[in-house]
Design an enzyme around this catalytic site. Sequence first.
Site, PDB file in Angstrom:
ATOM      1  N   GLU A   1       0.937  -1.091  -0.068  1.00 34.64           N
ATOM      2  CA  GLU A   1      -0.001  -0.338   0.115  1.00 34.64           C
ATOM      3  C   GLU A   1       0.916   1.251   0.011  1.00 34.64           C
ATOM      4  O   GLU A   1       1.562   1.519   1.068  1.00 34.64           O
ATOM      5  CB  GLU A   1      -0.998   0.109   1.275  1.00 34.64           C
TER       6      GLU A   1
ATOM      7  N   CYS B   1      -2.026   8.443   3.890  1.00 33.94           N
ATOM      8  CA  CYS B   1      -1.981   8.192   2.207  1.00 33.94           C
ATOM      9  C   CYS B   1      -3.160   8.520   1.684  1.00 33.94           C
ATOM     10  O   CYS B   1      -3.012   8.958   0.566  1.00 33.94           O
ATOM     11  CB  CYS B   1      -1.693   6.463   2.364  1.00 33.94           C
TER      12      CYS B   1
END
Length: 452
Positions: A225, A259
């Site tokens: 990720e 993120c």
Amino acid sequence: MALDILNPATKQIYKTIGTSTVDDVQVAVENSKTAFVTWSAKSHEERAEALHAVANAIKAAGAELASMVTSEQGKPLGLAQFEVGGAVGWTHYNAALTMEPEVLEDSPERTVEVHRMPIGVVASITPWNWPLMIAIWHIMPALRAGNSVVIKPSSLTPISTLKLADIINQHTIPNLVQVVIGEKEVGEPLLTHPDVKKVVFTGSTPVGKRIAQLVAGDLKKVTLELGGNDAGIVLENANIDALAEKIFMTSFVNMGQTCACLKRLYVHRSKYEALCDALVKIAAAQVVGDGMQSGVTFGPVQNASQYEKVNAMIAQAKASGAEVIAPELPAGLNGYFIAPTIIKNPPITLDVVCDEQFGPVLPIIPYDDLEAVMETAIHKEFALGGSVWGEPSEQLEWVISQLDSGTVWVNNHAEVLPHVPFGGNKSSGLGVEFGMEGLLENTVRKVINRAK
């Protein structure tokens, strides 16, 4: 070697711990292999019961864990308590997942079933922005599937992870989760260890690509990720009064150090000034300070490197002639504080637009032509998340169809849920986390084909 963990709100030493050696990595993997044999032999019901007990123990230790997260990461205590609550909920969710065999065919000729088996030792590398939550995201599906874990948290925020591992091992079996502390001199031997069968990493795209290279030779399973530069598109028909607060929160949650934060905002010119004014007012209402102090809503950036990077982006924007708007910081702050910053009319070539800021700054770009601006909004490299803001319309549906990110939010952003798969496209990731799809990434497939 001793490692000082700094409180980013004060730059004072919070804790001092020891770092790991390559020999420590070897021991951790060996212990993890042994734990895997015992843990994988347990029934699904036994593993689920143990993980529910872990969740309850995390909740019981919530005050201590939240204090740890605020002290090592910097976020306000209320947000750290939210992180603990998320850890509890995510653990209960994973505990409740079932992995029944999938029947593909049951005919007069044959029965074909797909069974899911645990992989073995999983190596986890976690970042500093959500140290407890992301450790949970890595660990819990791996354990639910029957694996063991060796985790290397960020050297900036290891304290809550050490506590979490203690809790897990007390309520499952000894050594089920091992922790190693250090930088790449520890991380690379862990990732390349022949007995590590899967790697899960959350962090930057360059490091993720390096990890993929390191583990490719052994064909290890990998979930990455990675970075994003999420765009939000505000349509001409958007209700600014209804949406401004949510746009601010999804841009500046965790001081922008997430993120999936909204990192670039494109606003139709007819709504541009109204939305900028609303966001500036919300920013000015934030209480900036040490997250352990009552009433604080906005903490520091976590570390000196990120502080310098974000400030350099802001300085470049000022030099370009863009309008930079931020409230004054309170007097007497000594940590890595940056006020929530709005940048109006930035040239689209600025670093703050082109690159992931990962900090409390939001560039806002006006547009007139929706089709033209979409060519800019769709990033050539990153595709983690994206959003569109407005009332139901053909334009809204068109933007949804054009955004190529792993997740597209409508009148929202940055929302992740335990039952919804999450991952990026392009250079923003490989594989997914969360939900049944995320759980199955911690397994290997075994097809059983029985002739009749």
